[in-house]
Scaffold this motif. Structure first.
Motif, short mmCIF file in Angstrom:
data_model
loop_
_atom_site.label_atom_id
_atom_site.label_comp_id
_atom_site.label_asym_id
_atom_site.label_seq_id
_atom_site.Cartn_x
_atom_site.Cartn_y
_atom_site.Cartn_z
N THR A 105 0.88 11.92 -0.12
CA THR A 105 0.32 13.17 0.37
C THR A 105 1.01 14.36 -0.28
O THR A 105 2.25 14.41 -0.34
CB THR A 105 0.46 13.26 1.90
OG1 THR A 105 -0.22 12.16 2.50
CG2 THR A 105 -0.12 14.56 2.43
N THR B 186 -3.55 0.49 -3.17
CA THR B 186 -3.04 -0.81 -2.75
C THR B 186 -3.00 -1.74 -3.96
O THR B 186 -3.98 -1.86 -4.69
CB THR B 186 -3.92 -1.43 -1.65
OG1 THR B 186 -4.14 -0.46 -0.62
CG2 THR B 186 -3.24 -2.65 -1.05
N THR C 196 -4.48 13.57 0.15
CA THR C 196 -3.85 12.25 0.18
C THR C 196 -4.55 11.29 -0.75
O THR C 196 -5.79 11.27 -0.84
CB THR C 196 -3.88 11.68 1.62
OG1 THR C 196 -3.11 12.53 2.48
CG2 THR C 196 -3.28 10.28 1.66
N TYR D 96 -8.12 1.77 -4.51
CA TYR D 96 -7.71 3.11 -4.11
C TYR D 96 -8.83 3.78 -3.32
O TYR D 96 -9.97 3.32 -3.32
CB TYR D 96 -7.35 3.94 -5.35
CG TYR D 96 -8.53 4.26 -6.24
CD1 TYR D 96 -9.13 5.51 -6.24
CD2 TYR D 96 -9.08 3.27 -7.07
CE1 TYR D 96 -10.23 5.78 -7.05
CE2 TYR D 96 -10.17 3.54 -7.88
CZ TYR D 96 -10.75 4.80 -7.85
OH TYR D 96 -11.85 5.07 -8.64
N ASN D 97 -8.51 4.86 -2.65
CA ASN D 97 -9.50 5.56 -1.82
C ASN D 97 -10.27 6.57 -2.67
O ASN D 97 -9.89 7.73 -2.78
CB ASN D 97 -8.83 6.26 -0.63
CG ASN D 97 -7.84 7.34 -1.05
OD1 ASN D 97 -7.12 7.19 -2.04
ND2 ASN D 97 -7.80 8.44 -0.32
N GLN E 265 0.85 -1.19 0.00
CA GLN E 265 0.00 0.00 0.00
C GLN E 265 0.88 1.24 0.00
O GLN E 265 1.87 1.32 0.73
CB GLN E 265 -0.90 0.01 1.22
CG GLN E 265 -1.89 1.17 1.27
CD GLN E 265 -2.88 1.02 2.40
OE1 GLN E 265 -2.63 1.48 3.53
NE2 GLN E 265 -4.00 0.37 2.13
N THR E 266 0.52 2.21 -0.84
CA THR E 266 1.24 3.47 -0.85
C THR E 266 0.29 4.59 -0.42
O THR E 266 -0.84 4.66 -0.89
CB THR E 266 1.85 3.81 -2.22
OG1 THR E 266 0.81 4.10 -3.16
CG2 THR E 266 2.68 2.64 -2.74
N THR E 267 0.76 5.43 0.49
CA THR E 267 0.01 6.59 0.97
C THR E 267 0.75 7.83 0.51
O THR E 267 1.89 8.07 0.93
CB THR E 267 -0.12 6.56 2.50
OG1 THR E 267 -0.74 5.34 2.90
CG2 THR E 267 -0.95 7.73 2.99
N ILE F 228 -4.44 7.11 -1.65
CA ILE F 228 -3.94 5.81 -1.18
C ILE F 228 -4.27 4.75 -2.21
O ILE F 228 -5.41 4.65 -2.67
CB ILE F 228 -4.57 5.44 0.17
CG1 ILE F 228 -4.27 6.51 1.22
CG2 ILE F 228 -4.06 4.08 0.64
CD1 ILE F 228 -5.04 6.33 2.52
#
Length: 428
Positions: A224, A397, A393, A330-331, A220-222, A395
């Motif tokens: 920002t 995965t 942000t 993704y978010n 997972q990459t976050t 996110i």
């Protein structure tokens, strides 16, 4: 020792701090003997192994490697290339290398003007690519390939390593970019990459259990982005988006799967945008009742996109010959419709862009050489209207799961609402 890419790029990528598993190795004597078919546990693996790719890249760049407790799931990341996930494995050193690596460019030890396509299965980019608020075209230039330049920030510059452990690494960067309309963005970037355990994979995918008959890796990459300037980022002067793209190894049997929100076109718009490089032929793009199917065979340059009204929070691909399921989640925020438009033109609607994209590489014209070939899965954040000091942000995965049809079919049905047989016969 042969001069490395790190030395070639000079001070930009020499200032690394603590690294895990980053010892530079001499070129493997086996490099030129690498077979297109590897073997592990009696299974034929098409392409290079993770160990082969990592060993090769360590001659040119330093790598940070993350691993789970079993030491089987592995992720290789480069600070020199913006905290890029270069490749990963679900079966240790001998597992498949999922990321496409441009060995030819690494070996050349050269840097190019327009873009340096080193590969890697998830890279950090920023949008928009085209339009009056583009960061890839200078003010007054023409929207053609000759005037298109990838900003060095997301092409060649290194990100600083803030912290690192066996399961997570955090990168930071401060930078400025000016768009086509002349507005300057002063930004701070923070990128975290973490490897997921088997339990976390199950939880993220909503699965009751993950069979012991499958091999899996996920990270997972976050990401920002912070406005560290004095001026607000506003629509009238252009906005940025966080854009994540993954170059993955193609095959003749790879089908990209993109579920979509059903509904009337008069209300939600077209299901899919295939106008990026010209309309995609019907034998390469099929829209079914619930899912868009798109070929990821690396044989025809084409791209598709889905708007926030049509896109769900998931996309993926399935290689039916090798039993490889790739999933990207993704978010996706609810009720947000402003996404930057990357079409190469002055735009009437600069915030009507796509949130999910897929790209299949191929020759740009008859007789020309493709970039890879490879295929890409891409997601974007909304357009970021940030006041001074505010952050946005995104996110994402990425999951790779290998197994037989009997084991993978229930997973595919749950996540994508279709069966393996439907995927295999989509273009019939």
């Amino acid at each position: 020792m042969k001069k490395s890419l790190v030395k070639k790029l000079g001070a930009l990528i020499l200032t690394f701090g603590l690294m895990i598993s980053c010892n530079t190795k001499k070129k493997s004597e086996k490099e030129n003997e690498t077979s297109d078919i590897q073997q592990y546990k009696g299974v034929s693996v098409v392409g290079t192994t993770y160990g082969d790719d990592v060993s090769f890249m360590k001659d040119y760049i330093e790598l940070i490697e993350l691993t789970d407790n079993s030491n089987q799931s592995k992720v290789a990341i480069s600070a020199a290339l913006q905290g890029r996930v270069m490749t990963s494995s679900a079966f240790g050193e001998n597992g498949r290398s999922y990321g496409w690596i441009n060995r030819e460019l690494f070996k050349s030890q050269d840097t190019l003007d327009h873009i340096n396509v080193f590969g890697g299965e998830e890279r950090f980019w920023l949008g928009p690519e085209g339009g009056q608020y583009s960061i890839f075209f200078k003010k007054g230039s023409v929207f053609t390939l000759d005037d298109w330049y990838t900003p060095k920030l997301i092409d060649l510059e290194h990100f600083e390593v803030k912290s690192v452990s066996s399961k997570k690494v955090v990168f930071t960067k401060k930078a400025s970019l000016k768009n086509y309309s002349g507005f300057q963005f002063d930004m701070g970037i923070k990128r975290e990459v973490s490897i997921l355990s088997k339990t976390e994979i199950q939880e993220n995918l909503g699965l009751s259990a993950l069979s012991d008959n499958v091999k899996s890796v996920a990270y997972q990459t976050t990401n920002t982005l912070t406005n560290i300037g004095e001026h607000a980022w506003e629509k009238d002067t252009g906005l940025l988006s966080i854009w994540l793209l993954g170059m993955l190894n193609h095959s003749p049997n790879t089908t990209i799967i993109v579920p979509y929100v059903q509904g009337d076109e008069a209300e939600l718009g077209a299901v899919v945008n295939d106008a990026y490089f010209g309309k995609v032929p019907s034998d390469r793009l099929v829209v079914k009742e619930n899912v868009v199917y798109f070929k990821g065979d690396g044989e025809y340059r084409s791209k598709i996109g889905l708007t926030p009204q049509r896109a769900k929070d998931i996309a993926g691909s399935y290689d039916d010959k090798n039993g490889i399921l790739t999933i990207v989640k993704y978010n996706k925020p609810r009720g947000v419709s402003d996404y930057v438009n990357s079409m190469w033109e002055i735009q009437n609607e600069p915030y009507s862009g796509d949130v999910v994209n897929a790209y299949n590489d191929g020759a740009p014209e008859p007789g020309a050489k493709p970039l890879g070939p490879f295929y890409e899965l891409e997601t974007s954040s909304p357009a970021l209207a940030l006041k001074a000091g505010e952050s946005g942000t995104h996110i994402q995965t990425t999951f790779h799961i290998e197994g037989d049809e009997e084991t993978l079919n229930p997973i595919i049905e749950k996540l994508f609402g279709v069966s393996i047989n439907e995927i295999k016969t989509a273009f019939n």
